[in-house]
Structures are given as C-alpha cells and as structure tokens.
Design an enzyme around this catalytic site. Structure first.
Site, PDB file in Angstrom:
ATOM      1  N   CYS A   2      32.590  -2.887   6.886  1.00 43.16           N
ATOM      2  CA  CYS A   2      31.927  -4.166   7.074  1.00 43.16           C
ATOM      3  C   CYS A   2      30.414  -3.847   6.825  1.00 43.16           C
ATOM      4  O   CYS A   2      30.010  -2.816   7.057  1.00 43.16           O
ATOM      5  CB  CYS A   2      32.003  -4.462   8.648  1.00 43.16           C
ATOM      6  SG  CYS A   2      33.836  -4.596   9.215  1.00 43.16           S
ATOM      7  N   ARG A  27      31.164  -3.147   1.124  1.00 38.63           N
ATOM      8  CA  ARG A  27      31.590  -2.567   2.423  1.00 38.63           C
ATOM      9  C   ARG A  27      32.835  -3.380   3.016  1.00 38.63           C
ATOM     10  O   ARG A  27      33.494  -2.732   3.817  1.00 38.63           O
ATOM     11  CB  ARG A  27      30.590  -2.485   3.298  1.00 38.63           C
ATOM     12  CG  ARG A  27      29.305  -1.816   2.993  1.00 38.63           C
ATOM     13  CD  ARG A  27      28.173  -2.073   4.072  1.00 38.63           C
ATOM     14  NE  ARG A  27      28.650  -1.057   5.332  1.00 38.63           N
ATOM     15  CZ  ARG A  27      28.620   0.322   5.519  1.00 38.63           C
ATOM     16  NH1 ARG A  27      27.955   0.971   4.737  1.00 38.63           N
ATOM     17  NH2 ARG A  27      28.946   0.787   6.563  1.00 38.63           N
ATOM     18  N   TRP A  74      35.867  -6.021   6.665  1.00 41.25           N
ATOM     19  CA  TRP A  74      37.181  -5.298   6.113  1.00 41.25           C
ATOM     20  C   TRP A  74      37.884  -5.193   7.391  1.00 41.25           C
ATOM     21  O   TRP A  74      37.800  -4.267   8.167  1.00 41.25           O
ATOM     22  CB  TRP A  74      36.601  -3.853   5.408  1.00 41.25           C
ATOM     23  CG  TRP A  74      37.605  -3.242   4.672  1.00 41.25           C
ATOM     24  CD1 TRP A  74      38.341  -3.469   3.436  1.00 41.25           C
ATOM     25  CD2 TRP A  74      38.515  -2.069   5.061  1.00 41.25           C
ATOM     26  NE1 TRP A  74      39.137  -2.579   3.129  1.00 41.25           N
ATOM     27  CE2 TRP A  74      39.403  -1.839   4.283  1.00 41.25           C
ATOM     28  CE3 TRP A  74      38.499  -1.371   6.571  1.00 41.25           C
ATOM     29  CZ2 TRP A  74      40.288  -0.774   4.387  1.00 41.25           C
ATOM     30  CZ3 TRP A  74      39.485  -0.486   6.682  1.00 41.25           C
ATOM     31  CH2 TRP A  74      40.330  -0.025   5.512  1.00 41.25           C
ATOM     32  N   ASN A 100      30.635  -3.480  13.358  1.00 47.11           N
ATOM     33  CA  ASN A 100      31.187  -2.203  12.212  1.00 47.11           C
ATOM     34  C   ASN A 100      31.737  -1.162  12.972  1.00 47.11           C
ATOM     35  O   ASN A 100      31.077  -0.462  13.610  1.00 47.11           O
ATOM     36  CB  ASN A 100      30.375  -1.910  11.072  1.00 47.11           C
ATOM     37  CG  ASN A 100      30.839  -0.837  10.181  1.00 47.11           C
ATOM     38  OD1 ASN A 100      32.075  -0.742  10.185  1.00 47.11           O
ATOM     39  ND2 ASN A 100      30.202  -0.077   9.775  1.00 47.11           N
ATOM     40  N   GLY A 101      33.032  -0.912  12.884  1.00 52.74           N
ATOM     41  CA  GLY A 101      33.848   0.273  13.876  1.00 52.74           C
ATOM     42  C   GLY A 101      34.930  -0.302  14.489  1.00 52.74           C
ATOM     43  O   GLY A 101      35.424  -1.272  13.951  1.00 52.74           O
ATOM     44  N   GLU A 483      41.311  12.865 -11.128  1.00 50.19           N
ATOM     45  CA  GLU A 483      40.217  11.738 -10.978  1.00 50.19           C
ATOM     46  C   GLU A 483      40.492  10.631 -11.883  1.00 50.19           C
ATOM     47  O   GLU A 483      40.361   9.605 -11.589  1.00 50.19           O
ATOM     48  CB  GLU A 483      38.977  12.441 -11.303  1.00 50.19           C
ATOM     49  CG  GLU A 483      37.775  11.557 -11.358  1.00 50.19           C
ATOM     50  CD  GLU A 483      37.758  10.903  -9.966  1.00 50.19           C
ATOM     51  OE1 GLU A 483      38.268  11.049  -9.005  1.00 50.19           O
ATOM     52  OE2 GLU A 483      36.842   9.867 -10.083  1.00 50.19           O
ATOM     53  N   LYS A 487      41.087   7.030 -10.766  1.00 46.24           N
ATOM     54  CA  LYS A 487      40.211   5.706 -11.217  1.00 46.24           C
ATOM     55  C   LYS A 487      41.198   4.553 -11.836  1.00 46.24           C
ATOM     56  O   LYS A 487      40.759   3.360 -11.459  1.00 46.24           O
ATOM     57  CB  LYS A 487      39.393   6.197 -12.418  1.00 46.24           C
ATOM     58  CG  LYS A 487      38.016   5.683 -12.245  1.00 46.24           C
ATOM     59  CD  LYS A 487      37.120   6.390 -11.382  1.00 46.24           C
ATOM     60  CE  LYS A 487      37.306   6.876  -9.944  1.00 46.24           C
ATOM     61  NZ  LYS A 487      36.429   7.391  -9.088  1.00 46.24           N
ATOM     62  N   GLU A 490      42.970   2.671  -8.887  1.00 46.62           N
ATOM     63  CA  GLU A 490      42.068   2.026  -8.254  1.00 46.62           C
ATOM     64  C   GLU A 490      41.532   0.657  -8.640  1.00 46.62           C
ATOM     65  O   GLU A 490      41.781  -0.361  -7.914  1.00 46.62           O
ATOM     66  CB  GLU A 490      40.939   2.813  -7.956  1.00 46.62           C
ATOM     67  CG  GLU A 490      39.945   2.576  -6.845  1.00 46.62           C
ATOM     68  CD  GLU A 490      38.757   3.477  -6.573  1.00 46.62           C
ATOM     69  OE1 GLU A 490      38.673   4.169  -7.444  1.00 46.62           O
ATOM     70  OE2 GLU A 490      38.227   3.292  -5.760  1.00 46.62           O
ATOM     71  N   HIS A 506      59.217  20.320 -14.586  1.00 43.14           N
ATOM     72  CA  HIS A 506      60.068  21.049 -13.367  1.00 43.14           C
ATOM     73  C   HIS A 506      60.417  19.470 -12.589  1.00 43.14           C
ATOM     74  O   HIS A 506      60.641  19.507 -11.433  1.00 43.14           O
ATOM     75  CB  HIS A 506      59.103  21.693 -12.593  1.00 43.14           C
ATOM     76  CG  HIS A 506      58.870  23.205 -13.276  1.00 43.14           C
ATOM     77  ND1 HIS A 506      59.860  24.148 -13.285  1.00 43.14           N
ATOM     78  CD2 HIS A 506      57.688  23.612 -13.711  1.00 43.14           C
ATOM     79  CE1 HIS A 506      59.192  25.122 -13.872  1.00 43.14           C
ATOM     80  NE2 HIS A 506      58.006  24.882 -14.305  1.00 43.14           N
ATOM     81  N   LYS A 605      34.081   0.214  -0.109  1.00 42.84           N
ATOM     82  CA  LYS A 605      33.313   1.411  -0.591  1.00 42.84           C
ATOM     83  C   LYS A 605      33.139   2.311   0.205  1.00 42.84           C
ATOM     84  O   LYS A 605      33.151   3.796  -0.147  1.00 42.84           O
ATOM     85  CB  LYS A 605      31.918   0.955  -0.897  1.00 42.84           C
ATOM     86  CG  LYS A 605      30.719   1.881  -1.540  1.00 42.84           C
ATOM     87  CD  LYS A 605      31.246   2.452  -2.989  1.00 42.84           C
ATOM     88  CE  LYS A 605      30.659   3.559  -3.510  1.00 42.84           C
ATOM     89  NZ  LYS A 605      31.277   4.172  -4.719  1.00 42.84           N
TER      90      LYS A 605
HETATM   91  O1  M6R Z   1      31.705   8.103   0.193  1.00 47.44           O
HETATM   92  P1  M6R Z   1      32.725   9.257   0.048  1.00 47.44           P
HETATM   93  O2  M6R Z   1      32.437  10.174  -0.991  1.00 47.44           O
HETATM   94  O3  M6R Z   1      32.926   9.936   1.353  1.00 47.44           O
HETATM   95  O4  M6R Z   1      34.043   8.508  -0.289  1.00 47.44           O
HETATM   96  C1  M6R Z   1      35.237   9.004  -0.400  1.00 47.44           C
HETATM   97  C2  M6R Z   1      36.403   8.250  -0.902  1.00 47.44           C
HETATM   98  O5  M6R Z   1      36.477   7.055  -0.261  1.00 47.44           O
HETATM   99  C3  M6R Z   1      35.957   7.778  -2.366  1.00 47.44           C
HETATM  100  O6  M6R Z   1      35.495   8.718  -3.041  1.00 47.44           O
HETATM  101  C4  M6R Z   1      36.933   6.888  -2.978  1.00 47.44           C
HETATM  102  O7  M6R Z   1      38.102   7.735  -3.308  1.00 47.44           O
HETATM  103  C5  M6R Z   1      36.387   6.178  -4.373  1.00 47.44           C
HETATM  104  N1  M6R Z   1      36.535   4.835  -4.231  1.00 47.44           N
HETATM  105  C6  M6R Z   1      37.029   6.661  -5.449  1.00 47.44           C
HETATM  106  O8  M6R Z   1      36.491   5.895  -6.644  1.00 47.44           O
END
Ligand code: M6R
Length: 610
Positions: A2, A27, A74, A100-101, A483, A487, A490, A506, A605
């Site tokens: 949020c 956010r 969110w 937020n929370g 990674e 990506k 996502e 395997h 984010k």
């Molecule tokens: O802010 P942070 O690095 O702690 O965030 C961790 C993950 O939420 C973040 O890396 C997430 O996996 C990314 N959106 C991936 O691109």
C-alpha cells in the site's frame, strides 16, 4: 504494501496527493482513494482498480481544500472493491484514515465496536481503527492516537485527519515505512521518498514506534506513548527526475539500462585506487579479529535478493572459505536455525522493508547475532536496524521486477567476499588485484551486453506464445537460471523453470519435446564440457536452445539454435553481465504479450506483509 500520501499546505491538494500516489503505485494498485478537508467537511472519493479510475471519478466529483490524504491499496483483508479501498471513515464521517499493514486484533475490536453500535461498511482490518478513533476521541487527536496505539496490535503506517482539528494530520508507524517531507509553509507524508521529491529533499524518516503531528508550519515527533522525540533531517540526494521514466517506455527498461551506472556507483570509493584492497572500513564497524572469527554466514532474503545471496554463497565460499547458508526469509525465521556465537547474518533487501526479511533480522539480533544489512534504500528499516549496512547505490527502483538492485547486490557481495578473503589473509596480492580489475571493468561490460537488446526483442517476439520455458546452467549459471526464470514468470506470465543442467535427466527431461524453449547458460569455463553434454541431451529431444556464452565461443554456436554473446569477464564475475540478457528477454516477452510490465498482476514492489 500500500502507498500512503498526505499533504497540508497551500497547493492544490488533489494534485499533490494524486501525483504522490502515482509515484507509489508500485506499492499496490488494486484500488485507490483520497480524502480532503474543505469547508469544515471531510470528502472521500475512492475507486477500485488503478489510480486512473480514481482520477476519472475525481473529474466528475472534484475535491479541494488545504489538507488531504490518499492511498493505493494492495489487498490483504477484503477483496479489491470501492468499499474496501481507503480512506476509511467512522460512523459520523468526521475522521478519515489510511493504513499500510495489518491490524492483527481487528476481529475482536470489530466485535467490541459493533456491540457499541458502530456500523461497518467494509471487510477490511483498517476500518476498525476509524471507529476506534471515533470511540476514544477526547478533543485532542494526539492523545487519542496514543490511546488507539495501545489498543491495536500488528503492523501499521497510519495517517489520520479530522474535521475537528482542521490544521493537523497525524502519522504513526509500527513496522511499516513512513516518512515526513519537510517544506516551507507546507508538509508532506508518504510511505516512500519518491512521492515527495518533486517538492522537497528534506525528510524525517519515522522510526518504528514513532508518530508525527504534521501541520502547515510545523512537524512534531513523538513516541507512540506520546513522549516528544527529536529527529534528524535526512537530506535526500536523488532528484525527482531520477525517479521518473526518463524517456524509456517502462521503468523496467530504464532500470535495465541504468545498470552500468549503478554498478559503477556501487563500486565507487570501495576499491583502493591501486586495486590492492577493498575498503569498507568507513561503512562496517568490524575489527580484523571479528572477521577472522566468523565461522559461518547465513544470508537471508526473498525473491531476487535471495537469488543474489546464492551467487554470494559461491563467491564467499570460494574467496574467503567461510561456509555460507542461503535461506528464504519466510522459512528461516520459523525453523530455529543453528547459529554459533560467531555466525554473521547478512540480510539482503532492495526495499529494506520486506516483512519476512525484517523479521529474520530482528530475530537474529534478539539471539545476539551481528547483522549486516545490504539494501538499496537509505533510511529503510533494514538500513536502520542492522548493526552494519552496505548500501547498494542503484537509485530508486520503481518497476516491480528487480533488475539494477540485483546487479548491485552482486557487486556488494563480491566486494564483501574479497574483503573477507583479504582480511583473513587468504588472497594473494595478485589475486586481489585481478578480481578488483575485473570488477572495475564490469560497467563497460554491462554497457556492451545491452547491445544484444534487438536480438532478444526479436527472439521474444517469436517465442511469446510458449507455454513452458526452461533455464539451465551449472555453478553460478544455475543461480542465474533461477533469476532468469523468475523474471520471465513475473512479468510475461510464461511458465518457466530453472534446473541445474546435470539434474535434468533425473526427471525434467521428460518435459522436453519438439520446440520447447531452453535457455542454456554456459559461462563457467571449468564446467563447459559438462554443460555442453546437457545441451546435447535437450537438443536430442528437439528442444529449441538459446545459448548464452562469451564472445568467441564458436563451438557452442554449432550445438544450439541461437547464441547470445557476452563480453568476456572473469567467469567468477560473469553473473553481473549474464543476467542482463535474461532481464531483457523477460522484458521483451512481456511487451510482446501486451502485459503491464512495470506492474505485473497480483504483485507489488515492496512486500510488507508476511
Ligand atoms: O525489497 P526486497 O529485495 O526485499 O524484495 C524481495 C522480493 O520481493 C523481490 O526481489 C521480488 O522477488 C522481485 N519483484 C523480483 O523481481
């Protein structure tokens, strides 16, 4: 998650609040709302969906005033809807709050307040706070909020306004981020600094357990118990333009292209000019004896930051011979990890606010461990709560998909590995100089690899309808595969999996059929032949293979369908360069599929809930 914005001053309140929310939409973006105070009346307008929906509503129902608060949501408690959007109000409509929370005891509070006659309009945990304020209000908002703070448990950044005190906004914080932007004859509140940069670079970062009484000409800070506290002004060096898209179609593309600079910035001042050593002495407060005594390291993080940690493990173990475990924060904190007195905990978090990572940090500190935080956000909770901090200097990362934060996290982990190796007397002078020269050349290599963008764009266009994709590699290339797969999933929503190349046979090889895309990373010279054999295994099942290797590798070209060439770096340092084509591939696949690249579905984010 949020995003929160508050404003008091003489500007157009709607413009300031909506403009700030636009910078915080990363956010959360399933609904948005605004409350303003005008002519002794609190007006609330809110809308499900993106901020543009709220803006359209505001065209039909304009708001004005000198004071306002706004929110992008969110969802955690209650589905995305107009009713569940913030701000929330009490029964009388005198108060408006944003949050937020998570208010953990909201169910019992709701029952208690309903029994007293309060009427609830939403399914959220937040609304109880509005009714609680109404119930406890004693004519003084500050002391009322102290009383409210005693009744609620959980995590919150809360901002409240009331028509009864038309010159005041109160912001309070427990475990969720909140800053106050300091202006001349005006002041701002926000969850994150980019929201206020257009107006001021002076901010107070509220600490956990603090609140601020924000008026046009003053900001007073208190503990949640109402004791006055003195805050230091943080002067922010980012400018507003740095937080904007700067001509790129998406923040993600801009951030990918910013990597050469981000890598250079993160190295600056941390390598001696004669390349003889890594210099971290002004940032970490460690004696050589402390470094020598470290007998294990636990790296704790989530998502992309966790992937950076996996590369960190390889390099620290190789250069400093310290055993390293890399842990997902949401698992680590619940499993009573074995730590010795000399275990160093490293938490990695771009935002510095990820709830599980923060909880692991706090748990480690409670057990008496020393914690190093690696974060991109000065003033974040990780930066303030860790014993020592290394800041990645990537600048604001707005796209949900993390790119430049990852490469700069890797830079810091490499520096740390060399630092440990040198302080423990394990690295010879020549070895240190070679690695540091290699690090020094990385910004140039990152610049060169960006030239592969057109090739990757074409490839992504051809592949955009794939259902499954596999990323394979050995050694650090395996961690890079993880990674690359994250990506792609996502932002393009194409299913992708990463495999240690030797592990395919395997089980997973059964999924390789005619035309299935396989991205094979082949940068580890000592594992070259072995990886090539694994590529032949998938080729024999008619996979379509995109190989990623160093320039000059003609042998690989003959074994795969297409090749991306990387500028030569030391294999040890290759991850920082190898990841860039994987980021570009995901980016162009998402664009080709018409997805919202910077705000992928279901994600936000900064993950400030557990
Ligand atoms: O802010 P942070 O690095 O702690 O965030 C961790 C993950 O939420 C973040 O890396 C997430 O996996 C990314 N959106 C991936 O691109």
């Amino acid at each position: 998650m949020c995003g929160i914005v508050g404003y008091i001053g003489n500007r157009n309140v709607k413009d300031v609040v909506i403009g700030g929310l636009a910078k915080l939409e990363y956010r959360g973006y399933d609904s948005a709302g605004i409350a303003t105070l005008d002519n002794d009346k609190v007006t609330v307008v809110k809308s499900v969906g993106r901020l543009t929906n709220l803006e359209k509503k505001l065209e039909a129902n304009p708001v004005s005033g000198h004071l306002g608060i706004g929110h992008t949501r969110w969802a955690t408690h209650g589905r995305p809807s107009d009713e569940n959007a913030h701000p929330h109000q009490d029964c009388s409509g005198r108060f408006a709050i944003i949050h937020n929370g998570i208010i953990e005891n909201y169910l019992s509070l709701r029952e208690e307040l309903q029994a007293k006659g309060h009427q609830f309009r939403s399914e959220t945990d937040t609304e109880v706070v509005a009714h609680l304020i109404e119930e406890l209000y004693n004519g003084d908002l500050l002391s009322t909020m102290v009383a409210v703070g005693k009744r609620i448990t959980g995590a919150y950044a809360l901002v409240v306004m009331t028509k009864d005190e038309p010159d005041t906004i109160i912001a309070m914080r427990k475990a969720s981020p909140l800053i106050v932007g300091l202006g001349e004859g005006e002041n701002f509140i926000a969850s994150d600094i980019p929201a206020v940069l257009e107006y001021t670079r002076k901010v107070y970062v509220l600490d956990d357990g603090e609140m601020a009484v924000v008026r046009k000409d003053s900001v007073e800070c208190y503990t949640l118990a109402g004791e006055p506290v003195t805050k230091e002004v943080l002067n922010v060096t980012w400018d507003a333009v740095a937080a904007e898209r700067g001509g790129y179609a998406h923040f993600m593309l801009k951030e990918i292209h910013e990597q050469p600079k981000a890598i250079r910035d993160t190295l600056t001042g941390r390598i001696a000019s004669d390349l003889s050593r890594v210099v971290l002495d002004e940032e970490v407060n460690w004696s050589r004896d402390f470094v020598k005594a470290i007998d294990r390291i636990h790296i704790v993080a989530c998502g992309t930051s966790w992937h950076a940690g996996l590369v960190g493990k390889s390099v620290i173990e190789k250069l400093a011979r310290i055993p390293v475990d890399v842990e997902i924060a949401s698992e680590y904190r619940y499993r009573d990890p074995i730590q010795t007195d000399n275990t160093l905990i490293i938490v990695i978090s771009q935002s510095g606010e990820t709830a599980d990572t923060l909880a692991a940090l706090r748990d480690a500190k409670a057990r008496g461990r020393r914690v190093l935080g690696i974060t991109n956000v000065v003033g974040s909770s990780v930066a303030r709560e860790a014993d020592d901090v290394l800041i990645t200097r990537a600048g604001p990362e707005i796209a949900v998909a993390s790119t430049k934060a990852y490469t700069t996290q890797l830079v810091v982990l490499y520096l740390l590995a060399v630092y440990f190796g040198q302080e423990r007397g394990l690295l010879g002078e020549d070895q240190v100089r070679d690695i540091l020269a290699g690090l020094h050349d990385l910004p140039q290599a990152a610049e060169e690899v960006l030239d592969a963008a057109p090739q990757l764009e074409k490839f992504a266009e051809e592949w955009k309808d794939a259902h499954d994709t596999f990323f394979i590699g050995r050694g650090v290339d395996y961690f890079l595969s993880m990674e690359g797969a994250l990506k792609l999933k996502e932002i393009s929503y194409i299913h992708a999996e990463a495999y240690a190349a030797g592990e395919l046979k395997h089980g997973t090889l059964a999924l390789i059929t005619d035309g299935v895309p396989v991205i094979a990373l082949v940068t580890q010279t000592d594992l070259y032949e072995k990886t090539l054999s694994n590529i032949k295994e998938v080729k024999a099942r008619d996979a379509f293979v995109l190989g990623v290797t160093f320039v000059g590798d003609e042998a690989l070209r003959k074994s795969v369908d297409e090749v991306i060439y990387l500028p030569r770096t030391m294999p040890l340092l290759s991850p920082i360069v190898t990841v860039i084509p994987l980021q570009l591939l995901a980016y162009y696949a998402a664009v080709a599929r018409g997805n919202d690249v910077d705000k992928p579905r279901n994600l936000a984010k900064s993950v400030t809930v557990e």
